[in-house]
Enzyme design. Sequence first.
Site, PDB file in Angstrom:
ATOM      1  N   ARG A  31       0.836  -1.202   0.000  1.00 19.01           N
ATOM      2  CA  ARG A  31       0.000   0.000   0.000  1.00 19.01           C
ATOM      3  C   ARG A  31       0.870   1.252   0.000  1.00 19.01           C
ATOM      4  O   ARG A  31       2.046   1.228   0.352  1.00 19.01           O
ATOM      5  CB  ARG A  31      -0.908   0.037   1.237  1.00 19.01           C
ATOM      6  CG  ARG A  31      -0.173   0.014   2.570  1.00 19.01           C
ATOM      7  CD  ARG A  31      -0.055   1.377   3.203  1.00 19.01           C
ATOM      8  NE  ARG A  31       0.849   1.395   4.335  1.00 19.01           N
ATOM      9  CZ  ARG A  31       2.121   1.770   4.259  1.00 19.01           C
ATOM     10  NH1 ARG A  31       2.649   2.132   3.118  1.00 19.01           N
ATOM     11  NH2 ARG A  31       2.897   1.775   5.318  1.00 19.01           N
ATOM     12  N   HIS A  38       2.240   8.089  10.976  1.00 24.62           N
ATOM     13  CA  HIS A  38       2.533   8.080  12.421  1.00 24.62           C
ATOM     14  C   HIS A  38       1.308   8.517  13.227  1.00 24.62           C
ATOM     15  O   HIS A  38       1.446   9.236  14.206  1.00 24.62           O
ATOM     16  CB  HIS A  38       3.754   8.953  12.740  1.00 24.62           C
ATOM     17  CG  HIS A  38       5.046   8.319  12.309  1.00 24.62           C
ATOM     18  ND1 HIS A  38       5.725   7.416  13.096  1.00 24.62           N
ATOM     19  CD2 HIS A  38       5.758   8.421  11.159  1.00 24.62           C
ATOM     20  CE1 HIS A  38       6.826   7.016  12.461  1.00 24.62           C
ATOM     21  NE2 HIS A  38       6.860   7.605  11.280  1.00 24.62           N
ATOM     22  N   ASP A  40      -1.562   6.008  13.143  1.00 24.39           N
ATOM     23  CA  ASP A  40      -2.390   4.806  13.343  1.00 24.39           C
ATOM     24  C   ASP A  40      -2.223   4.237  14.744  1.00 24.39           C
ATOM     25  O   ASP A  40      -3.174   3.769  15.353  1.00 24.39           O
ATOM     26  CB  ASP A  40      -2.142   3.740  12.259  1.00 24.39           C
ATOM     27  CG  ASP A  40      -0.709   3.243  12.173  1.00 24.39           C
ATOM     28  OD1 ASP A  40       0.189   3.838  12.800  1.00 24.39           O
ATOM     29  OD2 ASP A  40      -0.486   2.236  11.451  1.00 24.39           O
ATOM     30  N   GLY A 131      11.212  -3.011   2.718  1.00 25.07           N
ATOM     31  CA  GLY A 131      11.723  -1.952   3.594  1.00 25.07           C
ATOM     32  C   GLY A 131      11.679  -0.580   2.951  1.00 25.07           C
ATOM     33  O   GLY A 131      12.507   0.280   3.245  1.00 25.07           O
ATOM     34  N   SER A 135       5.011  -1.348   2.631  1.00 27.02           N
ATOM     35  CA  SER A 135       4.392  -2.412   3.412  1.00 27.02           C
ATOM     36  C   SER A 135       4.513  -3.801   2.801  1.00 27.02           C
ATOM     37  O   SER A 135       3.531  -4.513   2.639  1.00 27.02           O
ATOM     38  CB  SER A 135       2.912  -2.066   3.652  1.00 27.02           C
ATOM     39  OG  SER A 135       2.384  -2.979   4.546  1.00 27.02           O
ATOM     40  N   SER A 136       5.758  -4.172   2.512  1.00 23.65           N
ATOM     41  CA  SER A 136       5.990  -5.553   2.078  1.00 23.65           C
ATOM     42  C   SER A 136       5.661  -6.520   3.206  1.00 23.65           C
ATOM     43  O   SER A 136       5.207  -7.640   2.965  1.00 23.65           O
ATOM     44  CB  SER A 136       7.450  -5.742   1.645  1.00 23.65           C
ATOM     45  OG  SER A 136       8.339  -5.612   2.741  1.00 23.65           O
ATOM     46  N   ASP A 181      -1.364  -0.980   7.770  1.00 25.01           N
ATOM     47  CA  ASP A 181      -0.843  -1.796   6.675  1.00 25.01           C
ATOM     48  C   ASP A 181      -1.649  -3.078   6.490  1.00 25.01           C
ATOM     49  O   ASP A 181      -2.029  -3.442   5.378  1.00 25.01           O
ATOM     50  CB  ASP A 181       0.624  -2.147   6.929  1.00 25.01           C
ATOM     51  CG  ASP A 181       1.496  -0.908   7.021  1.00 25.01           C
ATOM     52  OD1 ASP A 181       0.974   0.195   6.780  1.00 25.01           O
ATOM     53  OD2 ASP A 181       2.686  -1.048   7.332  1.00 25.01           O
ATOM     54  N   TYR A 230      11.635   4.318  15.083  1.00 24.25           N
ATOM     55  CA  TYR A 230      10.177   4.204  15.023  1.00 24.25           C
ATOM     56  C   TYR A 230       9.620   3.980  16.428  1.00 24.25           C
ATOM     57  O   TYR A 230       8.679   4.654  16.865  1.00 24.25           O
ATOM     58  CB  TYR A 230       9.799   3.042  14.099  1.00 24.25           C
ATOM     59  CG  TYR A 230       8.315   2.778  13.978  1.00 24.25           C
ATOM     60  CD1 TYR A 230       7.552   3.434  13.024  1.00 24.25           C
ATOM     61  CD2 TYR A 230       7.678   1.864  14.816  1.00 24.25           C
ATOM     62  CE1 TYR A 230       6.191   3.190  12.904  1.00 24.25           C
ATOM     63  CE2 TYR A 230       6.317   1.615  14.708  1.00 24.25           C
ATOM     64  CZ  TYR A 230       5.582   2.277  13.748  1.00 24.25           C
ATOM     65  OH  TYR A 230       4.235   2.027  13.637  1.00 24.25           O
TER      66      TYR A 230
HETATM   67  P1  ADP Z   1       8.066  -2.589   4.770  1.00 22.15           P
HETATM   68  O1  ADP Z   1       6.870  -3.293   5.330  1.00 22.15           O
HETATM   69  O2  ADP Z   1       7.908  -1.100   4.737  1.00 22.15           O
HETATM   70  O3  ADP Z   1       8.500  -3.108   3.443  1.00 22.15           O
HETATM   71  P2  ADP Z   1       9.299  -3.714   7.114  1.00 22.15           P
HETATM   72  O4  ADP Z   1      10.614  -3.492   7.754  1.00 22.15           O
HETATM   73  O5  ADP Z   1       8.064  -3.498   7.893  1.00 22.15           O
HETATM   74  O6  ADP Z   1       9.287  -2.852   5.767  1.00 22.15           O
HETATM   75  O7  ADP Z   1       9.228  -5.218   6.600  1.00 22.15           O
HETATM   76  C1  ADP Z   1      10.249  -5.755   5.810  1.00 22.15           C
HETATM   77  C2  ADP Z   1      10.521  -7.159   6.266  1.00 22.15           C
HETATM   78  O8  ADP Z   1       9.416  -8.032   5.920  1.00 22.15           O
HETATM   79  C3  ADP Z   1      11.726  -7.765   5.538  1.00 22.15           C
HETATM   80  O9  ADP Z   1      12.931  -7.398   6.177  1.00 22.15           O
HETATM   81  C4  ADP Z   1      11.427  -9.249   5.680  1.00 22.15           C
HETATM   82  O10 ADP Z   1      11.784  -9.704   6.961  1.00 22.15           O
HETATM   83  C5  ADP Z   1       9.897  -9.293   5.535  1.00 22.15           C
HETATM   84  N1  ADP Z   1       9.544  -9.523   4.121  1.00 22.15           N
HETATM   85  C6  ADP Z   1       9.076  -8.622   3.229  1.00 22.15           C
HETATM   86  N2  ADP Z   1       8.893  -9.161   2.009  1.00 22.15           N
HETATM   87  C7  ADP Z   1       9.275 -10.455   2.111  1.00 22.15           C
HETATM   88  C8  ADP Z   1       9.309 -11.547   1.211  1.00 22.15           C
HETATM   89  N3  ADP Z   1       8.955 -11.433  -0.088  1.00 22.15           N
HETATM   90  N4  ADP Z   1       9.754 -12.739   1.682  1.00 22.15           N
HETATM   91  C9  ADP Z   1      10.101 -12.880   2.986  1.00 22.15           C
HETATM   92  N5  ADP Z   1      10.073 -11.891   3.880  1.00 22.15           N
HETATM   93  C10 ADP Z   1       9.672 -10.695   3.467  1.00 22.15           C
HETATM   94 MG    MG Z   2       6.121  -3.126   7.317  1.00 22.86          MG
END
Ligand code: ADP
Ligand code: MG
Length: 380
Positions: A31, A38, A40, A131, A135-136, A181, A230
Site C-alpha cells: 500500500r 505516524h 495509526d 523496507g 508495506s511488504s 498496513d 520508530y
Molecule cells: P516494509 O513493510 O515497509 O517493506 P518492514 O521493515 O516493515 O518494511 O518489513 C520488511 C521485512 O518483511 C523484511 O525485512 C522481511 O523480513 C519481511 N519480508 C518482506 N517481504 C518479504 C518476502 N517477499 N519474503 C520474505 N520476507 C519478506
Molecule cells: Mg512493514
Amino acid sequence: MGREDDVMRACDLFAARFSWPHAVHGWASGRVNLIGDHVDYQGGVVLPMPIGLGCGCAAGPGGEPGRVRVASTAFDGVHACDGRDAMTPGLGVPIGHWASYAAGVVAEIAALAGREGEGVDLALAGSVPVGSGLSSSAAVEVAVARAVCGLWGVELEPMAMARLCQRAEHRFAGAPCGLMDQATAVLGRSGSLLRLDCRDGSFQHVRLPDTAAVFVLDTGGRHVVADGAYAARRAAAERAAGALGVRTLRDAEEVDLSGLPDVERDAATHVTGEIRRVEAACDAFRAGDLGLVGRLMDASHASLRDVYRVSCPELDAVVEAARAAPGVFGARMTGAGFGGCAVALVDARAAGGFEGAFRGASECGLSRATAFRVDGTSTG
Ligand code: ADP
Ligand code: MG
C-alpha cells in the site's frame, strides 16, 4: 509484476523447494498512504490505497509432519522449525528474522483454530520493494493468512484477519506497527482510498477521482522499521497521551499542549495536526478539490520533516523534485520514513509526462530515484 506473477512465482518456488505440489495460494497487496503517517498507533485516521504490487503465498500441509517450513524468492534457503516451537515468539524462528512474519501468522491462526504443532509448508514471492515504506511485511502476513485459512478451512472477518496479522508482527517480528498496513492489505480496493479509523476500526472506501493520478517516488534507500527510531517516536507519543490524561492522542484534539516537555509536545503536535489534515483531505477528495488535497499533503510532509523528524534528505529531495514537475498537486513522504518512498498526487492529464519530468528534476544527486504510477491505471 503484480498478483498473477507473484502467485505463479510462489507456486514455482513451492515446487522447487518442497518437491511436491502446493494445496492453496493467497495474495495480498502492498500500500501507499496518501496522508496520515505516524497516527495509526494513536487511534488516528489514515488514507492509504493498495498499489497492485504485493506478495503471493503457496501453501500445503507440512511435507515433514509437525514442522513449519518457509521459503521466499527474496531470501536464501528454507527456514524450518518444529511446529510446537513455532508457537512461541523467538523460539522456532528468531524474532525479526524474515521467516518470522510468515511463521508468526501461522502460529496465530493455529492458536485460534486449535491446530498448534501442525506442519505447514509456505513459499513466498513478493513484488513490493522490501523496507521501502510500501508495506511488504503486511503483504506477506495477509497473503500467508489467506493461504493458511484456506488450507485449514478457517473463516475470519476482514478486520479480525488484519488484527491477527498485526499481532503476529508485534509478537513474532518484534515490530510495534499500527493497524494501517494489515487493514489495507485485507480491505483495500484497487483505485480507491481506504479511510480507516484506527480508534474503532471503522472504514469507508473513497473513490479516487478520474482526474487524479497517484505516483510512488522511490528514493532507492531502505529502512528497517524494527529499528529504534520508530519505537522511540511511538513511545514519545504514548508518553504525551499519558501526560495529557487521554487514552490516545486522537482524543487530544482540543487539548492545550503547551505544558508538555519538548519531545512529547512535538509528538502530540504532529499527531493531532496530522489527524485534522486527513479528515480535511477526505472531505476535499469527496468534493473533488485536488488542489486542497495537495496542499494538505505538503503540510503533512513539513510536519513529518520538521516536527516529528522522521524524514531524511533523500525523501525531502524526491518530494521537491516531484513538486517541480508540471501538474503536481502535492507530495510527501509516506510510511514510517527514514528512507523508502514518497507519494505524489498528480493531475491525470499530466500523468504521461510526470515520470520524465521527475527524472529530470531528480537527476542531481538522486540517481537511484524512480517514479511509478500505482492507482491501477497505466500511463500508456
Ligand atoms: P516494509 O513493510 O515497509 O517493506 P518492514 O521493515 O516493515 O518494511 O518489513 C520488511 C521485512 O518483511 C523484511 O525485512 C522481511 O523480513 C519481511 N519480508 C518482506 N517481504 C518479504 C518476502 N517477499 N519474503 C520474505 N520476507 C519478506
Ligand atoms: Mg512493514
